[in-house]
Design an enzyme around this catalytic site. Sequence first.
Site, PDB file in Angstrom:
ATOM      1  N   ARG A   1       0.831  -1.213   0.000  1.00 44.49           N
ATOM      2  CA  ARG A   1       0.000   0.000   0.000  1.00 44.49           C
ATOM      3  C   ARG A   1       0.866   1.263   0.000  1.00 44.49           C
ATOM      4  O   ARG A   1       0.508   2.264   0.622  1.00 44.49           O
ATOM      5  CB  ARG A   1      -0.950  -0.002   1.202  1.00 44.49           C
ATOM      6  CG  ARG A   1      -1.787  -1.275   1.353  1.00 44.49           C
ATOM      7  CD  ARG A   1      -2.849  -1.447   0.308  1.00 44.49           C
ATOM      8  NE  ARG A   1      -3.899  -0.471   0.385  1.00 44.49           N
ATOM      9  CZ  ARG A   1      -5.034  -0.616   1.060  1.00 44.49           C
ATOM     10  NH1 ARG A   1      -5.256  -1.702   1.742  1.00 44.49           N
ATOM     11  NH2 ARG A   1      -5.953   0.316   1.046  1.00 44.49           N
TER      12      ARG A   1
ATOM     13  N   ARG B   1      -2.527   7.361   1.203  1.00 40.56           N
ATOM     14  CA  ARG B   1      -2.820   8.603   1.930  1.00 40.56           C
ATOM     15  C   ARG B   1      -1.691   9.194   2.768  1.00 40.56           C
ATOM     16  O   ARG B   1      -1.752  10.350   3.152  1.00 40.56           O
ATOM     17  CB  ARG B   1      -4.055   8.404   2.820  1.00 40.56           C
ATOM     18  CG  ARG B   1      -5.355   8.522   2.035  1.00 40.56           C
ATOM     19  CD  ARG B   1      -6.541   8.156   2.885  1.00 40.56           C
ATOM     20  NE  ARG B   1      -6.487   6.730   3.212  1.00 40.56           N
ATOM     21  CZ  ARG B   1      -7.337   6.122   4.040  1.00 40.56           C
ATOM     22  NH1 ARG B   1      -8.266   6.821   4.651  1.00 40.56           N
ATOM     23  NH2 ARG B   1      -7.238   4.822   4.261  1.00 40.56           N
TER      24      ARG B   1
ATOM     25  N   ARG C   1      -5.926  13.199  -5.050  1.00 42.25           N
ATOM     26  CA  ARG C   1      -7.239  12.690  -4.667  1.00 42.25           C
ATOM     27  C   ARG C   1      -8.238  13.798  -4.333  1.00 42.25           C
ATOM     28  O   ARG C   1      -9.431  13.562  -4.297  1.00 42.25           O
ATOM     29  CB  ARG C   1      -7.112  11.714  -3.501  1.00 42.25           C
ATOM     30  CG  ARG C   1      -6.710  10.276  -3.879  1.00 42.25           C
ATOM     31  CD  ARG C   1      -7.720   9.598  -4.788  1.00 42.25           C
ATOM     32  NE  ARG C   1      -9.082   9.823  -4.348  1.00 42.25           N
ATOM     33  CZ  ARG C   1      -9.659   9.254  -3.305  1.00 42.25           C
ATOM     34  NH1 ARG C   1      -9.001   8.372  -2.596  1.00 42.25           N
ATOM     35  NH2 ARG C   1     -10.890   9.539  -2.976  1.00 42.25           N
TER      36      ARG C   1
ATOM     37  N   ASP D   1      -7.512  -1.405  -6.988  1.00 45.97           N
ATOM     38  CA  ASP D   1      -7.969  -2.016  -5.739  1.00 45.97           C
ATOM     39  C   ASP D   1      -8.390  -3.459  -6.021  1.00 45.97           C
ATOM     40  O   ASP D   1      -8.748  -3.790  -7.146  1.00 45.97           O
ATOM     41  CB  ASP D   1      -9.141  -1.233  -5.130  1.00 45.97           C
ATOM     42  CG  ASP D   1      -9.411  -1.702  -3.702  1.00 45.97           C
ATOM     43  OD1 ASP D   1      -8.596  -1.408  -2.816  1.00 45.97           O
ATOM     44  OD2 ASP D   1     -10.423  -2.400  -3.480  1.00 45.97           O
TER      45      ASP D   1
ATOM     46  N   TYR E   1     -15.636  -9.648  -0.200  1.00 44.95           N
ATOM     47  CA  TYR E   1     -16.205  -8.311  -0.459  1.00 44.95           C
ATOM     48  C   TYR E   1     -17.478  -8.394  -1.291  1.00 44.95           C
ATOM     49  O   TYR E   1     -18.428  -7.652  -1.075  1.00 44.95           O
ATOM     50  CB  TYR E   1     -15.180  -7.416  -1.174  1.00 44.95           C
ATOM     51  CG  TYR E   1     -14.125  -6.866  -0.238  1.00 44.95           C
ATOM     52  CD1 TYR E   1     -14.406  -5.767   0.583  1.00 44.95           C
ATOM     53  CD2 TYR E   1     -12.875  -7.439  -0.141  1.00 44.95           C
ATOM     54  CE1 TYR E   1     -13.453  -5.269   1.454  1.00 44.95           C
ATOM     55  CE2 TYR E   1     -11.916  -6.945   0.731  1.00 44.95           C
ATOM     56  CZ  TYR E   1     -12.210  -5.859   1.531  1.00 44.95           C
ATOM     57  OH  TYR E   1     -11.274  -5.372   2.399  1.00 44.95           O
TER      58      TYR E   1
HETATM   59  O1  1CP Z   1      -0.025   1.128  -3.098  1.00 47.07           O
HETATM   60  C1  1CP Z   1      -0.598   0.098  -3.373  1.00 47.07           C
HETATM   61  O2  1CP Z   1      -0.462  -0.943  -2.701  1.00 47.07           O
HETATM   62  C2  1CP Z   1      -1.464   0.032  -4.615  1.00 47.07           C
HETATM   63  C3  1CP Z   1      -2.875   0.049  -4.522  1.00 47.07           C
HETATM   64  C4  1CP Z   1      -3.758  -0.778  -3.607  1.00 47.07           C
HETATM   65  C5  1CP Z   1      -3.725  -2.156  -3.293  1.00 47.07           C
HETATM   66  C6  1CP Z   1      -2.659  -3.166  -3.648  1.00 47.07           C
HETATM   67  C7  1CP Z   1      -4.925  -0.246  -3.016  1.00 47.07           C
HETATM   68  C8  1CP Z   1      -5.321   1.172  -3.108  1.00 47.07           C
HETATM   69  N1  1CP Z   1      -5.605  -1.252  -2.402  1.00 47.07           N
HETATM   70  C9  1CP Z   1      -4.889  -2.439  -2.539  1.00 47.07           C
HETATM   71  C10 1CP Z   1      -5.221  -3.779  -2.055  1.00 47.07           C
HETATM   72  C11 1CP Z   1      -6.330  -3.940  -1.098  1.00 47.07           C
HETATM   73  N2  1CP Z   1      -7.533  -3.274  -1.043  1.00 47.07           N
HETATM   74  C12 1CP Z   1      -6.355  -4.929  -0.080  1.00 47.07           C
HETATM   75  C13 1CP Z   1      -5.278  -5.955   0.154  1.00 47.07           C
HETATM   76  C14 1CP Z   1      -4.154  -5.408   0.947  1.00 47.07           C
HETATM   77  C15 1CP Z   1      -4.440  -5.130   2.391  1.00 47.07           C
HETATM   78  O3  1CP Z   1      -4.818  -6.051   3.105  1.00 47.07           O
HETATM   79  O4  1CP Z   1      -4.243  -3.980   2.786  1.00 47.07           O
HETATM   80  C16 1CP Z   1      -7.569  -4.801   0.603  1.00 47.07           C
HETATM   81  C17 1CP Z   1      -8.050  -5.637   1.772  1.00 47.07           C
HETATM   82  C18 1CP Z   1      -8.309  -3.756  -0.012  1.00 47.07           C
HETATM   83  C19 1CP Z   1      -9.655  -3.283   0.335  1.00 47.07           C
HETATM   84  C20 1CP Z   1      -9.653  -1.831   0.608  1.00 47.07           C
HETATM   85  N3  1CP Z   1      -9.732  -0.893  -0.363  1.00 47.07           N
HETATM   86  C21 1CP Z   1      -9.482  -1.166   1.842  1.00 47.07           C
HETATM   87  C22 1CP Z   1      -9.263  -1.874   3.179  1.00 47.07           C
HETATM   88  C23 1CP Z   1     -10.285  -1.714   4.217  1.00 47.07           C
HETATM   89  C24 1CP Z   1     -11.685  -2.014   3.803  1.00 47.07           C
HETATM   90  O5  1CP Z   1     -12.549  -1.189   4.123  1.00 47.07           O
HETATM   91  O6  1CP Z   1     -11.924  -3.061   3.191  1.00 47.07           O
HETATM   92  C25 1CP Z   1      -9.503   0.210   1.594  1.00 47.07           C
HETATM   93  C26 1CP Z   1      -9.395   1.322   2.581  1.00 47.07           C
HETATM   94  C27 1CP Z   1      -9.656   0.377   0.193  1.00 47.07           C
HETATM   95  C28 1CP Z   1      -9.639   1.631  -0.600  1.00 47.07           C
HETATM   96  C29 1CP Z   1      -8.288   1.945  -1.078  1.00 47.07           C
HETATM   97  N4  1CP Z   1      -7.576   1.117  -1.934  1.00 47.07           N
HETATM   98  C30 1CP Z   1      -6.357   1.686  -2.195  1.00 47.07           C
HETATM   99  C31 1CP Z   1      -6.296   2.936  -1.472  1.00 47.07           C
HETATM  100  C32 1CP Z   1      -5.150   3.909  -1.498  1.00 47.07           C
HETATM  101  C33 1CP Z   1      -7.510   3.082  -0.786  1.00 47.07           C
HETATM  102  C34 1CP Z   1      -7.919   4.259   0.092  1.00 47.07           C
HETATM  103  C35 1CP Z   1      -8.691   5.243  -0.713  1.00 47.07           C
HETATM  104  C36 1CP Z   1      -8.365   6.637  -0.330  1.00 47.07           C
HETATM  105  O7  1CP Z   1      -8.839   7.078   0.712  1.00 47.07           O
HETATM  106  O8  1CP Z   1      -7.646   7.304  -1.060  1.00 47.07           O
END
Ligand code: 1CP
Length: 333
Positions: free
Chosen positions: A24, A28, A37, A73, A148
């Site tokens: 990740r 942010r 963003r 994502d 999900y």
């Molecule tokens: O930098 C990177 O790693 C690239 C992009 C990336 C990846 C690989 C994002 C961007 N998400 C993911 C994978 C991801 N998404 C996982 C697996 C990794 C982990 O366990 O952390 C999971 C479980 C998600 C689901 C998800 N999407 C979450 C987690 C919590 C939830 O509510 O399920 C969240 C917060 C997101 C949104 C998201 N995805 C990525 C970002 C930067 C964000 C936040 C959005 C924002 O506020 O800008």
Amino acid sequence: MVYKSLLKAAKGDVVRPTPIWFMRQAGRYLPEYRALREKYSFLEVCQTPELAAEISLQPWRRFGVDGVILFSDITVPAHALGMNLSFEPGPCFESPIRILKDVETLRRADPKELCPSVCQALRLIREEVGSSATVIGFCGAPWTTACYMVEGTHRPGFPTVMAMVQQNPEVLEALLEKVTSFLILYLKRQIEAGAEVIQIFDTWAEVLSEKRYREIAFSHLQKLLDAISDEVPVILFMKNTQAFFPLLQHCHAGVISVDSKTSLIQARNTLGRVLQGNLDPERLRQGSLSEIEKTTREILQEMSGAAHIFNLGHGILPETPLAHVHRVIEVVR
Ligand code: 1CP
């Protein structure tokens, strides 16, 4: 700087300095990410190749990390299959999967048409980094993706999914099968477009016991791994890594990403794979610079003489100070 050091380590070479990237890493905690963003929604970014590529490259421009992961994502493939998705900021599906008909209504289509922006973003990233870094594609594991799609969003313990495991296992099985077929094509397209290493995120494996995971989800994961592991090295991340050791010993991933609660030494002795990890993201966020340096050196020591990719045990936390990230990279290098 070693040419494609992360790719080499993922293939089993002992590379020094140890290649490093952060799960990740585009997100942010980076001011340049927050600035972009403010102008675009999460899905707009994912669907605009130039923006997705730019955000993927931000941590590489700032820190010179050895791996650049595609910005997207794990829920984007489900969106491509026809499910309405929003981010608040975690993913939310408008109409989650509950019955067999919901699975049947999912589109069957070529990810090349459904996810063209992902492929174009990967091409742009590969062009920009050239030989200086390794391009990482990714997807969620079938189980975590299905979690999900059924729950609709992240709820602790995924109660709706667990009820489906008990009451409608045939719906879950049909969903896992359809998702797996799509993810195979999705990853193949990513590889064609320039992904040199693939990471599969199975974050929510931890809601199942190892035995239950083996019964319900493992064959789908193996099918996905088998479909691509001849083409590129694959990194598998499972939270609560330790609990899955017996299964991980048989899984067809070349690299195992180890979480922070699991001992790297034990993983090294038990799994016989390339390991990635496992600095605690909390330590990185809250530790003093000298504590961070100490823990980083301990990890390097534990993996001395072995193929290793330095990373966190889970995703980087939003409030992580940039100076802490710099220090880890300095120490590793
Ligand atoms: O930098 C990177 O790693 C690239 C992009 C990336 C990846 C690989 C994002 C961007 N998400 C993911 C994978 C991801 N998404 C996982 C697996 C990794 C982990 O366990 O952390 C999971 C479980 C998600 C689901 C998800 N999407 C979450 C987690 C919590 C939830 O509510 O399920 C969240 C917060 C997101 C949104 C998201 N995805 C990525 C970002 C930067 C964000 C936040 C959005 C924002 O506020 O800008």
